[in-house]
Design an enzyme around this catalytic site. Structure first.
Site, PDB file in Angstrom:
ATOM      1  N   GLU A   6      -3.310  -9.911   3.543  1.00  0.00           N
ATOM      2  CA  GLU A   6      -4.201  -9.617   4.676  1.00  0.00           C
ATOM      3  C   GLU A   6      -5.283 -10.667   4.845  1.00  0.00           C
ATOM      4  O   GLU A   6      -5.677 -11.016   5.954  1.00  0.00           O
ATOM      5  CB  GLU A   6      -4.848  -8.237   4.502  1.00  0.00           C
ATOM      6  CG  GLU A   6      -3.923  -7.064   4.771  1.00  0.00           C
ATOM      7  CD  GLU A   6      -3.161  -6.612   3.538  1.00  0.00           C
ATOM      8  OE1 GLU A   6      -3.019  -7.402   2.570  1.00  0.00           O
ATOM      9  OE2 GLU A   6      -2.690  -5.459   3.537  1.00  0.00           O
ATOM     10  N   GLU A  49       0.832  -1.216   0.000  1.00  0.00           N
ATOM     11  CA  GLU A  49       0.000   0.000   0.000  1.00  0.00           C
ATOM     12  C   GLU A  49       0.867   1.267   0.000  1.00  0.00           C
ATOM     13  O   GLU A  49       0.520   2.252  -0.641  1.00  0.00           O
ATOM     14  CB  GLU A  49      -0.957  -0.033   1.202  1.00  0.00           C
ATOM     15  CG  GLU A  49      -2.040  -1.105   1.000  1.00  0.00           C
ATOM     16  CD  GLU A  49      -2.931  -1.335   2.211  1.00  0.00           C
ATOM     17  OE1 GLU A  49      -2.366  -1.574   3.299  1.00  0.00           O
ATOM     18  OE2 GLU A  49      -4.159  -1.278   2.073  1.00  0.00           O
TER      19      GLU A  49
HETATM   20  C1  3H9 Z   1      -1.517  -5.320   6.920  1.00  0.00           C
HETATM   21  O1  3H9 Z   1      -0.568  -4.930   6.311  1.00  0.00           O
HETATM   22  C2  3H9 Z   1      -2.770  -4.531   7.132  1.00  0.00           C
HETATM   23  C3  3H9 Z   1      -2.845  -3.276   6.281  1.00  0.00           C
HETATM   24  O2  3H9 Z   1      -3.379  -3.568   5.009  1.00  0.00           O
HETATM   25  C4  3H9 Z   1      -3.792  -2.267   6.869  1.00  0.00           C
HETATM   26  C5  3H9 Z   1      -3.484  -1.689   8.188  1.00  0.00           C
HETATM   27  C6  3H9 Z   1      -4.422  -0.578   8.557  1.00  0.00           C
HETATM   28  N1  3H9 Z   1       4.122  -7.834  11.806  1.00  0.00           N
HETATM   29  O3  3H9 Z   1       7.897 -15.202   8.807  1.00  0.00           O
HETATM   30  P1  3H9 Z   1       9.224 -15.067   9.400  1.00  0.00           P
HETATM   31  C7  3H9 Z   1       7.852 -11.330  12.399  1.00  0.00           C
HETATM   32  S1  3H9 Z   1      -1.518  -6.840   7.649  1.00  0.00           S
HETATM   33  C8  3H9 Z   1       4.809  -8.193  12.916  1.00  0.00           C
HETATM   34  O4  3H9 Z   1       9.753 -16.148  10.257  1.00  0.00           O
HETATM   35  P2  3H9 Z   1      10.447 -15.233   6.824  1.00  0.00           P
HETATM   36  C9  3H9 Z   1       7.539 -12.796  12.657  1.00  0.00           C
HETATM   37  O5  3H9 Z   1       6.579 -12.954  13.665  1.00  0.00           O
HETATM   38  C10 3H9 Z   1       0.115  -7.472   7.377  1.00  0.00           C
HETATM   39  N2  3H9 Z   1       5.760  -9.141  12.925  1.00  0.00           N
HETATM   40  O6  3H9 Z   1      10.327 -14.698   8.306  1.00  0.00           O
HETATM   41  C11 3H9 Z   1       8.897 -13.342  13.048  1.00  0.00           C
HETATM   42  O7  3H9 Z   1       9.103 -13.003  14.400  1.00  0.00           O
HETATM   43  P3  3H9 Z   1       9.918 -13.979  15.383  1.00  0.00           P
HETATM   44  C12 3H9 Z   1       0.293  -8.006   6.022  1.00  0.00           C
HETATM   45  C13 3H9 Z   1       6.028  -9.747  11.768  1.00  0.00           C
HETATM   46  O8  3H9 Z   1      11.722 -14.686   6.306  1.00  0.00           O
HETATM   47  C14 3H9 Z   1       9.853 -12.500  12.197  1.00  0.00           C
HETATM   48  O9  3H9 Z   1       9.125 -11.332  11.786  1.00  0.00           O
HETATM   49  N3  3H9 Z   1       1.580  -8.647   5.897  1.00  0.00           N
HETATM   50  C15 3H9 Z   1       5.349  -9.437  10.582  1.00  0.00           C
HETATM   51  O10 3H9 Z   1      10.195 -16.682   6.765  1.00  0.00           O
HETATM   52  C16 3H9 Z   1      10.328 -13.218  10.948  1.00  0.00           C
HETATM   53  O11 3H9 Z   1       9.193 -13.692  10.231  1.00  0.00           O
HETATM   54  C17 3H9 Z   1       1.762  -9.957   6.155  1.00  0.00           C
HETATM   55  O12 3H9 Z   1       0.843 -10.664   6.468  1.00  0.00           O
HETATM   56  C18 3H9 Z   1       4.350  -8.431  10.625  1.00  0.00           C
HETATM   57  N4  3H9 Z   1       3.669  -8.036   9.528  1.00  0.00           N
HETATM   58  O13 3H9 Z   1       9.232 -14.553   6.029  1.00  0.00           O
HETATM   59  C19 3H9 Z   1       3.159 -10.480   5.985  1.00  0.00           C
HETATM   60  N5  3H9 Z   1       5.813 -10.215   9.586  1.00  0.00           N
HETATM   61  O14 3H9 Z   1      11.300 -14.000  14.821  1.00  0.00           O
HETATM   62  C20 3H9 Z   1       3.493 -11.412   7.081  1.00  0.00           C
HETATM   63  C21 3H9 Z   1       6.762 -10.995  10.138  1.00  0.00           C
HETATM   64  O15 3H9 Z   1       9.774 -13.371  16.720  1.00  0.00           O
HETATM   65  N6  3H9 Z   1       4.868 -11.857   7.040  1.00  0.00           N
HETATM   66  N7  3H9 Z   1       6.900 -10.720  11.449  1.00  0.00           N
HETATM   67  O16 3H9 Z   1       9.225 -15.314  15.269  1.00  0.00           O
HETATM   68  C22 3H9 Z   1       5.322 -12.815   6.219  1.00  0.00           C
HETATM   69  O17 3H9 Z   1       4.626 -13.303   5.370  1.00  0.00           O
HETATM   70  C23 3H9 Z   1       6.729 -13.290   6.420  1.00  0.00           C
HETATM   71  O18 3H9 Z   1       7.132 -12.894   7.689  1.00  0.00           O
HETATM   72  C24 3H9 Z   1       7.762 -12.748   5.398  1.00  0.00           C
HETATM   73  C25 3H9 Z   1       9.192 -13.166   5.850  1.00  0.00           C
HETATM   74  C26 3H9 Z   1       7.468 -13.337   4.025  1.00  0.00           C
HETATM   75  C27 3H9 Z   1       7.738 -11.250   5.326  1.00  0.00           C
END
Ligand code: 3H9
Length: 693
Positions: A134, A114
């Site tokens: 999301e 976004e």
């Molecule tokens: C959104 O954006 C809403 C908006 O549209 C509107 C708002 C108004 N937040 O997965 P990993 C942490 S909703 C907080 O093992 P990888 C995760 O918990 C969001 N923490 O790494 C972990 O912590 P820990 C939309 C986050 O390399 C560490 O980072 N976005 C977030 O295998 C490493 O993560 C998503 O849904 C987060 N957003 O994969 C994306 N993301 O080390 C969600 C990660 O303590 N994330 N953490 O266990 C992913 O898909 C994967 O993390 C990513 C990296 C592909 C980025």
């Protein structure tokens, strides 16, 4: 690495000038989530660009492994989420009077995409991925994403991205107009050069003002899309709300569309499904952590894997390693079985290639890592050997005895058993510390779950290696302790016992299965038995008939593979209720003196699902699972428990543990002698506690 949750108090956003371009850099490891400090920093940086006449253009980029991977999920439900909200931040970016270029590497996800969409231009490395995941958190893009994305990438593309949550590659993004320029090599200098190139272009291209890409919005595009994905979306609230939001982009002016988006976003955010899916996001990541592991434990190096048995399991297990580029030596007893196994692996890969998910070259590459052999001694140089033969303790012990003699020192010896006692196997050889369970789920090349079974003597480094290797081959590994059936299959047992008893008492297989499917499971217990094989674990004596299953097996009703099991199947494997089975059930009920009665759907829920929660609680109190959320991960990834209910333990929390106990008490008499209460469940219910924190 600093975590988002204990980020330094100094701003994660810094700025520096390169000529007349202001570079805005985010440094918020691990994934540059858009937490409050990042949002505040971005607004301040745009303010700086506006205030400085010498700045003619802006580049927004991220340090570390990725561009912004989305809103900070850990802020959801806290007051922080409402401070300097992301929708306002992205509007400030789009309304900047100077061109803003987003420089994308890694993953631009959710709020990250976004931010990119609000920027006037987007430049990306070819390896970048773009997505709106999301929906997987039970939400929709809530910072203008559902309104800007269709205006930039087209309606169909936006629908697919928002409603499925699957990311696209940068090349695909370029082709659909989401990315303006793909660059190779160093991203930042390219982005700065691009910013210099467009510094004087006016009017600034604003995604929110575009109408041209909304042209592919034909009358039936939404209906067709929902119909096409009906199965995938079944039970979920978020996909349809995503569709509604994208539809609003087509039907309303932008300003009204974002109001609709906000309304739908808030509706989802306040619902149970979003809470369940967000809980699950963190549950999955927590599952990877081993409690009490000393900091100095290091994994063993795994360069080559051996697999014993080229049947369905052995073949599927091998494919995981081959796909990850890890050589596999696979051993069988005879040439025919070996050839058949290798042939099926090839066929599976070729099927994937025919769907465009692999190239022919990748098929050859993966198969090139396979070394089929009849020579057991060929396993001698493997770093990990996984036994995947049929479930028989004597056979397994015999194999481990042979491995003990030929495996190199330090090799990890794993069993793929789904029930048997790893401690017994381990104690039968001279190196019990090297033994671990690696329980894959069928089809092993597809299913994400891997139960890593820790025996009493399993060395910490062996456990760590198995867990890390699981991640490397793209599984979701969960630690389990030794007991009959570990976490997943053990919880299946009370369900199966009660489901079978319910048949005698008056329910039909169709009713029990329908209740489970309506709950959100992919199939019910009897559909599952037919798929897996009613004959699994059968004693193979057609004259020994002690229960309904024995009776079905004795007349060759072994499930789908025989065209008949609890259901009748036509040539397309479509099930219909079977009068033969109904008769067998009624005969048994009569023989055992079971009085048949009307069974309510609620009773089925209480006796087959509440009992699973009770078993989960026992698993927890016995220390078989490290944490309640691990049980949920097992059930979502291993058995298709609907993620929008979070898993059995999260679901129990949402039902209320006292309600679970009350339901079980209602059924207790009928479930005797098979049922006993978990003390942990009773205690927690009495104290008004939950399994989750
Ligand atoms: C959104 O954006 C809403 C908006 O549209 C509107 C708002 C108004 N937040 O997965 P990993 C942490 S909703 C907080 O093992 P990888 C995760 O918990 C969001 N923490 O790494 C972990 O912590 P820990 C939309 C986050 O390399 C560490 O980072 N976005 C977030 O295998 C490493 O993560 C998503 O849904 C987060 N957003 O994969 C994306 N993301 O080390 C969600 C990660 O303590 N994330 N953490 O266990 C992913 O898909 C994967 O993390 C990513 C990296 C592909 C980025």
């Amino acid at each position: 690495m600093t975590d988002v949750r204990d980020a330094p108090t100094t701003s994660p956003i810094s700025t520096r000038k390169h000529g007349d371009v202001l570079i805005v850099l985010s440094n918020n490891p691990p994934v540059n989530a858009l937490g409050l400090a990042v949002r505040q920093g971005l607004v301040a940086a745009i303010g700086e660009a506006e205030a400085d006449d010498s700045v003619k253009a802006v580049v927004i980029a991220c340090e570390g492994q990725t561009f912004f991977a989305g809103a900070d999920v850990s802020e959801f439900g806290t007051p922080k989420a409402f401070e300097q909200p992301l929708p306002t931040v992205v509007d400030i970016i789009e309304n900047c009077s100077k061109p803003v270029v987003a420089a994308i590497h890694g993953t631009a996800l959710g709020g990250g995409l976004e931010v990119a969409l609000a920027s006037h231009y987007r430049v990306a490395l070819p390896t970048a991925k773009l997505g709106t995941p999301e929906v997987k958190l039970g939400l929709l893009p809530g910072a203008g994403g559902t309104q800007r994305l269709p205006r930039v990438a087209g309606v169909r593309k936006a629908l697919e991205m928002c409603a499925t949550g699957n990311p696209i590659g940068a090349k695909d993004g370029f082709d659909c107009g989401l990315i303006d320029r793909l660059v190779e090599g160093e991203l930042l200098p390219h982005a700065v050069a691009y910013a210099e190139e467009v510094r004087d272009v006016r009017p600034l291209p604003k995604s929110s003002e575009r109408q041209d890409r909304l042209n592919d919005c034909t009358a039936d595009v939404f209906e067709t899309f929902v119909k096409e994905n009906g199965r995938k979306f079944r039970g979920f609230e978020a996909p349809l709300k995503n569709v509604e939001a994208v539809k609003a982009a087509c039907e309303k002016p932008y300003a009204e569309g974002v109001i609709e988006e906000r309304k739908l976003f808030m509706e989802l955010m306040s619902g149970t499904q979003a809470k369940a899916q967000q809980y699950f996001f963190f549950a999955e990541r927590k599952a990877n952590k081993i409690e009490g592991l000393a900091d100095d434990v290091r994994p063993r190096d795994i360069k080559k894997v051996g697999v014993i048995g080229a049947g369905t399991m052995g073949g599927g297990i091998s494919m995981n390693f081959l796909s990850a580029g890890i050589p596999v030596t696979i051993v069988e007893m005879n040439q025919e079985a070996l050839d058949r196994g290798a042939g099926i692996m090839r066929k599976n890969y070729e099927a994937t290639a025919s769907k465009g998910r692999m190239t022919a070259q990748q098929v050859e590459q993966a198969m090139g890592y396979l070394q089929p052999t009849l020579d057991f001694a060929a396993l001698a140089d493997c770093d990990l050997i996984i036994e995947a033969v049929y479930e028989n303790m004597d056979v397994k012990k015999e194999i481990f005895g042979r491995l003990d003699k030929i495996a190199k020192p330090g090799a990890i010896l794993a069993s793929n058993t789904s029930y048997l006692d790893i401690n017994e196997i381990a104690s039968s050889i001279s190196r019990p510390g090297d033994v671990v369970g690696m329980h894959f789920f069928s089809p092993a090349n597809v299913m994400k779950l891997l139960e890593v079974v820790r025996g009493d003597k399993t060395s910490p480094d062996v456990l760590l290696t198995a867990m890390q290797l699981g991640k490397r081959i793209k599984k979701v590994p969960v630690v389990a302790g030794v007991c009959h059936g570990f976490i997943g299959n053990r919880m299946l047992m009370p369900r199966q016992i009660e489901a079978t008893k319910l048949l005698l008492e008056g329910a039909s297989p169709e009713q029990v299965d329908r209740v489970h499917v309506e709950f959100g499971m992919p199939m019910g217990p009897f559909q599952m038995a037919d798929l897996a094989g009613v004959d699994i674990g059968w004693h193979r004596d057609p004259n020994r008939i002690e229960n309904v299953r024995d009776a079905l097996c004795a007349i060759d009703r072994w499930g789908q593979k025989k065209g008949a099991g609890f259901y009748d199947y036509d040539e397309k494997r479509r099930p219909t209720p079977s009068p033969v089975v109904q008769q067998i059930i009624e005969d048994f009920a009569k023989k055992q003196g079971v009085e048949r009665r009307e069974i309510s759907d609620q009773e089925i829920v209480e006796r087959t699902l509440y009992t699973m929660v009770n078993e989960g609680a026992k698993i927890l109190e016995e220390g078989i699972a490290q944490r309640a959320s691990d049980i949920d991960v097992v059930w979502v990834y291993g058995y298709g428990w609907p993620v929008y209910r979070g898993g059995p333990m999260f679901w129990a929390d949402t039902e209320g543990l006292q309600a679970i106990v009350d339901g079980l008490k209602r059924q207790e008499e009928r479930m005797k002698p098979d049922f006993s209460f978990s003390q942990l469940l009773l205690d927690k219910a009495a104290k008004g506690e939950k399994f989750g924190k």
